[in-house]
Design a protein around this motif. Structure first.
Motif, PDB file in Angstrom:
ATOM      1  N   LYS A   1       6.748  76.315 -76.548  1.00 16.45           N
ATOM      2  CA  LYS A   1       5.353  76.694 -76.735  1.00 16.45           C
ATOM      3  C   LYS A   1       4.759  77.017 -75.383  1.00 16.45           C
ATOM      4  CE  LYS A   1       3.373  75.540 -80.964  1.00 16.45           C
ATOM      5  NZ  LYS A   1       3.147  74.345 -81.727  1.00 16.45           N
TER       6      LYS A   1
ATOM      7  N   ASP B   1       2.105  76.291 -74.093  1.00 14.59           N
ATOM      8  CA  ASP B   1       1.337  75.266 -73.379  1.00 14.59           C
ATOM      9  C   ASP B   1       2.236  74.401 -72.494  1.00 14.59           C
ATOM     10  OD1 ASP B   1       0.797  73.091 -76.251  1.00 14.59           O
ATOM     11  OD2 ASP B   1       2.586  73.776 -75.267  1.00 14.59           O
TER      12      ASP B   1
ATOM     13  N   TYR C   1     -11.988  70.609 -81.140  1.00 11.88           N
ATOM     14  CA  TYR C   1     -11.385  71.753 -80.461  1.00 11.88           C
ATOM     15  C   TYR C   1     -12.482  72.516 -79.746  1.00 11.88           C
ATOM     16  CZ  TYR C   1      -8.349  75.687 -79.463  1.00 11.88           C
ATOM     17  OH  TYR C   1      -7.604  76.643 -78.801  1.00 11.88           O
TER      18      TYR C   1
ATOM     19  N   ASN D   1      -2.399  73.086 -76.271  1.00 14.86           N
ATOM     20  CA  ASN D   1      -2.954  72.043 -77.124  1.00 14.86           C
ATOM     21  C   ASN D   1      -4.109  71.351 -76.427  1.00 14.86           C
ATOM     22  OD1 ASN D   1      -1.321  72.290 -79.367  1.00 14.86           O
ATOM     23  ND2 ASN D   1       0.285  71.029 -78.448  1.00 14.86           N
TER      24      ASN D   1
ATOM     25  N   LYS E   1      -6.034  67.800 -76.232  1.00 15.52           N
ATOM     26  CA  LYS E   1      -5.809  66.428 -76.653  1.00 15.52           C
ATOM     27  C   LYS E   1      -7.130  65.668 -76.640  1.00 15.52           C
ATOM     28  CE  LYS E   1      -2.825  64.259 -74.165  1.00 15.52           C
ATOM     29  NZ  LYS E   1      -1.584  63.928 -73.510  1.00 15.52           N
TER      30      LYS E   1
END
Lengths: 239, 685
Positions: free
Chosen positions: A207, A209, B214, B228, B230
């Motif tokens: 991914k 990220d 988010y 992502n 967190k």
């Protein structure tokens, strides 16, 4: 040990795929062109090189070609002695993926002026450069330093359909002009706009990220903060 | 060729116009436009409009299953819809009020938009004079995308009539949608940059209900779209970890929409936070190179620190011994010694990383937090002192530890001396070392290893230099009777170190345990005396002495405490560890107290400490106003702290309480800033 492991992994990954930094060396790559010839970026050291990510069926790309905006940029580059490499990172079966003959046909029918049309069906070069959209443009100077990355012009964003591209501020032309006259490129980065690059989707692909530049050595993650005792200078000196 | 294109587009435009003229002939099609994979309709909250009034209208996109259209910021690709309003003179249209978007991942990219349906709201304001009916028209261009994108364009219009606003079938839909349009976040929030991570932090009263969050960045080039995010919750405050974008564009404000999810419900908030120069890019202000240099210098100076003195004496003795050997041999010893130092530093670093990954909270000298190791060191120093003072010649086993000069003839001895030097030096911190080590703890894996390595190189360099250039050694006096005297003198720093370690131990364990260790030291001394007394005898008496000594040693080891004292003692200056009793005493004495409830696993706490609590201005004002700083560390479960938190209605950290010399405490916000904190403290008496 987990951290050591992660650090090693991220170091390795960063060599495989990472975005590129303006005013740093543009990473070399080799791809096969529409005539079956293997072409490397390093083949053109000493010349300014423009990279254009494309997908002829993408409406953004289509408009740039229909209006002649892309061709006029290519012409401008050619006049200045720059090399133009058009790269297709669409994976087989996705929009924009073409066979060599079609690619050549598109070049002829659209009066396009690339030196080479290159195929990147695995998406490796696209991901290495962090190409996100079609079109997505990169300008590399004669010494191999990336000088510009982003949109072709400032016509992106909402209302693109309504805009007259020939009146837009063409960032690629500006960069080429400034490089030619040994000036610092004013706009080095802009937000690329267009369709998403139709990359090959693989489960095994890391991914994005997890991709971090190797240059960022001093990285702390939230977990690090959680687990480390936030030792300050004062704390450390006290021991 | 170019001309041909132009001709083609003329053709398209005329076809388009023809199509439109056909459409506009039918009455129903006016407010509705079918674009194939999506359709567009224009709706208004009322069919009537009066003068000087604002009416809510919406562009409603209905998309075929699997298709989406974009938010204002489309993310990595695409483009949001754009509208050109066609309004009678005097009418004004607001910007589009974008409803909160959803994430639409297009691997390996991320886009933001709306699936199935999108309703983009606009407020239209009428002028003072109107000629009815009012024709509201919109020329809209948008993208409808799945794996491929279609540019779509359409014109829609509605007519509004004279009269007071009245509800129609669209009213409730539009008003409901208006409520979901992001609003400003009223609770405290901030953005902090710590090294290479961006933390968006905010407080919420109804924190329990929020399950995920988010942040949709409004601008390109600061926050990665695809990474992502967190979320961490600490009591009422949240910390959302954002990853910087791969390509960075100079950004002054963090702009975007924060989405908070709770039980299938979502709330959206507009954020616009200046990043400014307050953003702290590195809490310690050091990059890795500087940290390495500092570590090297620190290691070098570490040799001159008082607590390294005992090893220094071992090493000096060793070098004097060696100066009689060949030059080659000495170099060999020098390198092996350095290897011992470096290996030990690496083991310490490795151990540190390992422990850190298991969640232990540790710092440099973490081995010093263990009463076991401290007690062993006390015994060791006492023993070494006795050996130095007396005439005991320890053979075989003990000499391998490199404690004695004799042992250093072989290379293993040199290696172990190097290792011992590091173990003994660990309680010491030299100038420069602090910041470098602080940095090492915040580094992932490799970084901290390098820092420890640099420290080791600095530490062993003087000895390496001496062994390579023995001419420097020749400046040291020749061995002789004075050596014995020197050895005896060196016993005192050893015992001094043992005393100091006893003091360290006393802060960790109960008084009786300290006493037990002192008895253990006495037994060690007795054992050594017995060994010395019988070292020239043979047979039974010698074996008996050995047996007794081993028993004494075993007993002394058994005496070593393993559990910590209930509450750790004083930390630094006016900083103390929290205990209910201590707080009560301070309150009785009418002392002002700043109470910090924290934990190593709490990001908000750590950020607060980095950007506010540990700042010089805050420390200074706390000292100036003679405010006692109490730290309640909740890293490990502690019923006393939990009780105190409960008293202030909290179930978690952070919590900051500022007690004036009399009266109830002020509960400070969970998200502290330096200025705010100084402000609060200034006002307290």
């Amino acid at each position: 040990m987990r951290y050591l492991f992660t650090a090693l992994i991220s170091l390795c990954v960063s060599f495989v795929q990472a975005s590129v930094i303006t005013d740093a060396e543009a990473p070399d790559f080799s791809l096969v062109d529409s005539f079956g010839k293997t072409v490397s970026l390093s083949d053109f050291s000493g010349s300014t090189v423009v990279l254009e990510w494309t997908n002829h069926d993408c409406p953004f790309v289509a408009k740039h070609y229909k209006t002649g905006n892309m061709q006029s940029t290519q012409e401008y580059a050619k006049e200045g002695g720059a090399i133009w490499l058009t790269i297709i990172s669409s994976a087989p079966g996705t929009q924009g993926y073409v066979l060599p003959d079609t690619a050549n046909e598109l070049t002829t029918s659209r009066n396009a002026l690339p030196q080479h049309v290159l195929f990147d069906p695995e998406g490796d070069v696209g991901l290495m450069y962090g190409a996100k959209t079609t079109p997505h443009m990169y300008v590399i100077d004669a010494s191999g330093i990336l000088r510009y990355q982003g949109a072709i012009d400032d016509a992106g964003g909402r209302g693109f359909n309504f805009k007259n591209l020939l009146e837009a501020d063409n960032y690629v032309k500006n960069a080429l002009k400034e490089i030619q006259s040994n000036q610092v490129v004013t706009t080095k980065v802009s937000k690329p706009y267009g369709c998403s690059v139709k990359y090959k989707v693989t489960g095994s692909r890391m991914k994005r990220d997890t991709i971090n530049s190797a240059a960022v050595v001093a990285t702390i993650t939230a977990e690090d903060i959680q687990r480390s005792p936030a030792l300050t200078t004062a704390d450390a000196l006290r021991l | 060729m170019k001309k041909l294109y132009t001709n083609r587009s003329y053709l398209r435009v005329s076809l388009f116009l023809l199509f439109f003229s056909l459409l506009s002939n039918s009455i129903t099609a006016e407010s509705f436009f079918d674009a194939g994979e999506s359709s567009l309709s224009l709706i208004a909250e009322s069919d009537e409009i009066s003068t000087g009034e604002t009416i809510l209208v919406g562009l409603k996109f209905e998309l075929n299953p699997g298709w989406h259209t974009y938010w204002e910021n489309p993310g990595d690709a695409g483009a949001g819809a754009s509208v050109v309003w066609e309004l009678p003179p005097g009418f004004k249209a607001s910007e589009i009020l974008w409803p909160g978007p959803t994430k639409i991942p297009v691997e390996p990219l991320m886009t933001y938009g709306y699936e199935d349906e999108a309703l983009l709201l606009t407020k239209i304001t009428s002028p003072r004079t109107i000629s009815y009916p009012v024709n509201i028209g919109a020329k809209v261009s948008w993208f409808t995308c799945k794996d491929v994108c279609l540019p779509q364009e359409g014109e829609v219009s509605i007519k509004l009539y004279q009269g007071l606003k009245s509800e129609n079938q669209s009213t409730s839909l539009l008003r409901e949608m208006e409520r979901t349009v992001p609003t400003d976040l009223s609770s405290p929030h901030r953005v902090s940059i710590l090294d290479n991570k961006i933390f968006l932090q905010f407080e919420r009263e109804e924190a329990q209900q929020i399950s995920s969050a988010y942040f949709f960045p409004a601008e390109y080039g600061f926050i990665s779209y695809v990474a992502n995010q967190k979320l961490e919750r600490n009591d009422r405050s949240f910390s959302l970890e954002l990853t910087p974008a791969e390509v960075q564009v100079k950004t002054l404000n963090l702009k975007g929409v924060l989405k908070l999810n709770s039980d299938g419900d979502s709330e959206y908030y507009n954020l616009d936070l200046p990043l400014g120069d307050k953003a702290d890019h590195s809490p310690l202000g050091l990059n890795l190179i500087t940290a390495l240099l500092f570590a090297f210098l620190g290691g070098l100076i570490l040799n001159a620190m008082p607590c390294v003195f005992p090893i220094l004496s071992i090493k000096i003795l060793g070098f004097i011994e060696q100066s009689q050997g060949s030059r080659e041999k000495m170099m060999q010893h020098g390198f092996v010694f350095s290897a011992g130092v470096l290996t030990t530093f690496l083991i310490v670093a490795g151990l540190l990383l390992f422990l850190r990954s298991t969640g232990d909270s540790i710092g440099w000298g973490y081995q010093m937090q263990s009463p076991l190791i401290i007690s062993l060191l006390i015994y060791l120093f006492v023993a070494v002192g006795i050996v130095f003072m007396g005439n005991l010649v320890l053979g075989g086993q003990l000499a391998k530890f490199g404690v004695l000069a004799q042992g250093q003839r072989d290379l293993a001895g040199s290696f172990l001396t190097g290792a011992l030097a590091v173990v003994v030096a660990s309680p010491c911190t030299a100038p420069f070392m602090g910041p470098a080590l602080g940095m090492a703890f915040l580094q992932p894996g490799l970084g901290s290893l390098f820092i420890f390595l640099a420290l080791g190189i600095g530490f062993s360099l003087p000895y390496l230099t001496l062994s390579i250039f023995p001419q420097l050694l020749s400046k040291l006096p020749k061995p002789g009777e004075w050596m014995e005297t020197l050895k005896q003198i060196m016993a005192f720093p050893m015992w001094g170190s043992a005393l100091w370690l006893t003091w360290v131990l006393s802060s960790q364990v109960e008084l009786q345990s300290v006493f037990a260790v002192l008895i253990g030291a006495l037994l060690v001394a007795a054992g050594l005396w017995l060994l010395e007394k019988t070292q020239n005898s043979q047979g039974l008496s010698r074996s008996f002495a050995l047996f007794i000594s081993v028993i004494l040693l075993a007993f002394s080891l058994w005496l070593i405490p393993t559990s910590y004292k209930a509450s750790p003692a004083e930390i630094e200056g006016n900083e103390y560890a929290f205990s209910a009793e201590r707080l009560e005493n301070l309150r009785l004495n009418q002392r002002a107290v700043f109470l910090n409830f924290t934990a190593d696993w709490c990001i908000t706490c750590k950020v607060n400490e980095a950007i506010a609590l540990n700042r010089e201005s805050v420390k200074k004002i706390l000292a100036d106003k003679n405010i006692v700083y109490l730290k309640a560390d909740w890293t490990r479960k502690d019923p006393e702290i939990a009780l105190m938190l409960a008293r202030y209605g909290r179930t978690g950290v952070p919590l900051y309480l500022l007690f004036p010399s009399q009266g109830e405490p002020i509960i400070l916000p969970e998200l502290l800033t330096e200025d705010m904190l100084v402000g609060f403290i200034t006002e307290i008496n």
